[in-house]
Write a protein that holds these residues in place. Structure first.
Motif, short mmCIF file in Angstrom:
data_model
loop_
_atom_site.label_atom_id
_atom_site.label_comp_id
_atom_site.label_asym_id
_atom_site.label_seq_id
_atom_site.Cartn_x
_atom_site.Cartn_y
_atom_site.Cartn_z
N TRP A 161 51.68 20.29 -75.79
CA TRP A 161 51.16 21.46 -76.49
C TRP A 161 51.79 22.74 -75.95
O TRP A 161 52.12 23.64 -76.71
CB TRP A 161 49.64 21.54 -76.41
CG TRP A 161 49.11 22.78 -77.02
CD1 TRP A 161 48.53 23.84 -76.38
CD2 TRP A 161 49.14 23.15 -78.40
NE1 TRP A 161 48.20 24.82 -77.26
CE2 TRP A 161 48.56 24.42 -78.52
CE3 TRP A 161 49.61 22.51 -79.54
CZ2 TRP A 161 48.44 25.08 -79.74
CZ3 TRP A 161 49.49 23.17 -80.76
CH2 TRP A 161 48.91 24.43 -80.85
N LEU A 162 51.98 22.83 -74.63
CA LEU A 162 52.60 24.02 -74.04
C LEU A 162 54.02 24.21 -74.57
O LEU A 162 54.47 25.34 -74.77
CB LEU A 162 52.64 23.91 -72.52
CG LEU A 162 51.31 23.98 -71.79
CD1 LEU A 162 51.52 23.79 -70.30
CD2 LEU A 162 50.60 25.30 -72.07
N ILE A 207 51.98 23.64 -63.11
CA ILE A 207 52.23 24.59 -64.19
C ILE A 207 50.92 24.95 -64.89
O ILE A 207 49.91 24.26 -64.75
CB ILE A 207 53.25 24.05 -65.22
CG1 ILE A 207 52.70 22.81 -65.93
CG2 ILE A 207 54.58 23.76 -64.55
CD1 ILE A 207 53.55 22.36 -67.11
N ASN A 208 50.99 26.03 -65.65
CA ASN A 208 49.89 26.49 -66.50
C ASN A 208 48.62 26.80 -65.71
O ASN A 208 47.53 26.37 -66.06
CB ASN A 208 49.60 25.46 -67.61
CG ASN A 208 48.77 26.07 -68.72
OD1 ASN A 208 48.83 27.28 -68.96
ND2 ASN A 208 48.02 25.25 -69.42
N VAL A 209 48.79 27.56 -64.64
CA VAL A 209 47.63 28.08 -63.91
C VAL A 209 47.70 29.60 -63.98
O VAL A 209 48.66 30.21 -63.55
CB VAL A 209 47.58 27.59 -62.46
CG1 VAL A 209 47.20 26.14 -62.38
CG2 VAL A 209 48.89 27.82 -61.74
N TYR A 255 52.45 30.66 -75.44
CA TYR A 255 52.40 30.29 -74.02
C TYR A 255 53.28 31.20 -73.18
O TYR A 255 54.44 31.43 -73.49
CB TYR A 255 52.84 28.83 -73.84
CG TYR A 255 52.98 28.43 -72.39
CD1 TYR A 255 51.87 28.39 -71.55
CD2 TYR A 255 54.22 28.11 -71.85
CE1 TYR A 255 51.99 28.01 -70.22
CE2 TYR A 255 54.36 27.74 -70.54
CZ TYR A 255 53.24 27.69 -69.72
OH TYR A 255 53.37 27.34 -68.41
N LYS A 256 52.69 31.75 -72.13
CA LYS A 256 53.44 32.54 -71.16
C LYS A 256 53.50 31.72 -69.86
O LYS A 256 52.46 31.39 -69.30
CB LYS A 256 52.75 33.86 -70.91
CG LYS A 256 52.80 34.78 -72.10
CD LYS A 256 52.20 36.13 -71.75
CE LYS A 256 52.32 37.14 -72.83
NZ LYS A 256 51.96 36.77 -74.13
N PRO A 257 54.70 31.36 -69.43
CA PRO A 257 54.82 30.50 -68.24
C PRO A 257 54.07 31.07 -67.03
O PRO A 257 54.18 32.25 -66.71
CB PRO A 257 56.32 30.45 -67.97
CG PRO A 257 56.95 30.79 -69.28
CD PRO A 257 56.01 31.73 -69.97
N ALA A 309 47.62 10.58 -69.68
CA ALA A 309 47.58 10.79 -71.14
C ALA A 309 47.16 12.22 -71.47
O ALA A 309 47.79 12.89 -72.31
CB ALA A 309 46.63 9.78 -71.78
N ARG A 310 46.10 12.71 -70.82
CA ARG A 310 45.62 14.06 -71.10
C ARG A 310 46.65 15.11 -70.72
O ARG A 310 46.92 16.04 -71.48
CB ARG A 310 44.32 14.32 -70.34
CG ARG A 310 43.73 15.68 -70.70
CD ARG A 310 42.45 16.03 -69.98
NE ARG A 310 41.60 14.90 -69.71
CZ ARG A 310 41.00 14.68 -68.55
NH1 ARG A 310 41.18 15.51 -67.54
NH2 ARG A 310 40.20 13.66 -68.39
#
Length: 194
Positions: free
Chosen positions: A88-89, A144-146, A95-97, A80-81
């Motif tokens: 949101w991304l 993703i998103n690191v 947001y920059k990939p 869920a989180r």
């Protein structure tokens, strides 16, 4: 009892469990447990067992109900989180990939725990297992998103936590011992190898 006969008993037990699992899976695919679906499932399981190699899986024979519930609830919370984070991304114009592929050396030596850990990680949006090294118990995970090393270490810690919850739920005594050891030094050495 000789080690060979103990190995045969483990292999026979795991083959019976896999055989029954194939029959149940067949019935679930048909959506019914009738005489015809069970019989056809048995026939299909026999054919599959004779034609294809099914690896022997050493089942621990233990299930801890409390830890299983903790694992399932935490998995649902993580899904869920992560779903909200990924959503949101998608809509965040700033947001920059940024993504990475991590080699994560697990503590367990069990193929079953390693497989279920990989499945649990892949169910959570934003990460997917892209390769597995069975011999070294290493999962290669795309995440993703690191943006920095702290994000990578946080993700790595979440994988170890997932593995530990699974081991505490269904793992062998040896695996429980392994995940409860202070392995930061061992993990950093294994990370250096990969």
């Amino acid at each position: 009892m000789s080690p060979e006969s103990g190995g045969r008993r483990i292999s026979a037990r795991s083959q019976i469990v896999l055989f029954c699992g194939l029959v149940v899976l067949w019935c679930l695919l048909w959506g019914q447990f009738t005489v015809l679906s069970v019989v056809s499932g048995v026939v299909l399981a026999v054919v599959i067992s004779l034609l294809f190699y099914l690896p022997a899986i050493d089942l621990s024979g233990r299930i801890n109900i409390w830890h299983t519930a903790v694992f399932l609830v935490r998995l649902l919370v993580d899904i869920a989180r992560a779903s909200l984070d990924v959503a949101w991304l998608v809509i965040d114009p700033r947001y920059k990939p940024s993504s990475a592929i991590l080699a994560i050396a697990l503590d367990t030596r069990s193929d079953l725990i390693m497989t279920w850990t990989a499945e649990a990680i892949s169910l959570v949006p934003g990460s997917i297992v892209v390769d597995v090294d069975r011999q070294e118990s290493v999962l290669y995970v795309h995440v993703i998103n690191v943006a920095d090393d702290d994000g990578l270490e946080d993700f790595r810690a979440s994988v170890f936590a997932t593995e530990k919850r699974l081991v505490m739920a269904i793992g062998s005594v040896d695996d429980v011992w392994r995940v409860n050891q202070p392995n930061e030094l061992t993990r950093s050495v294994r990370r250096g190898r990969n």
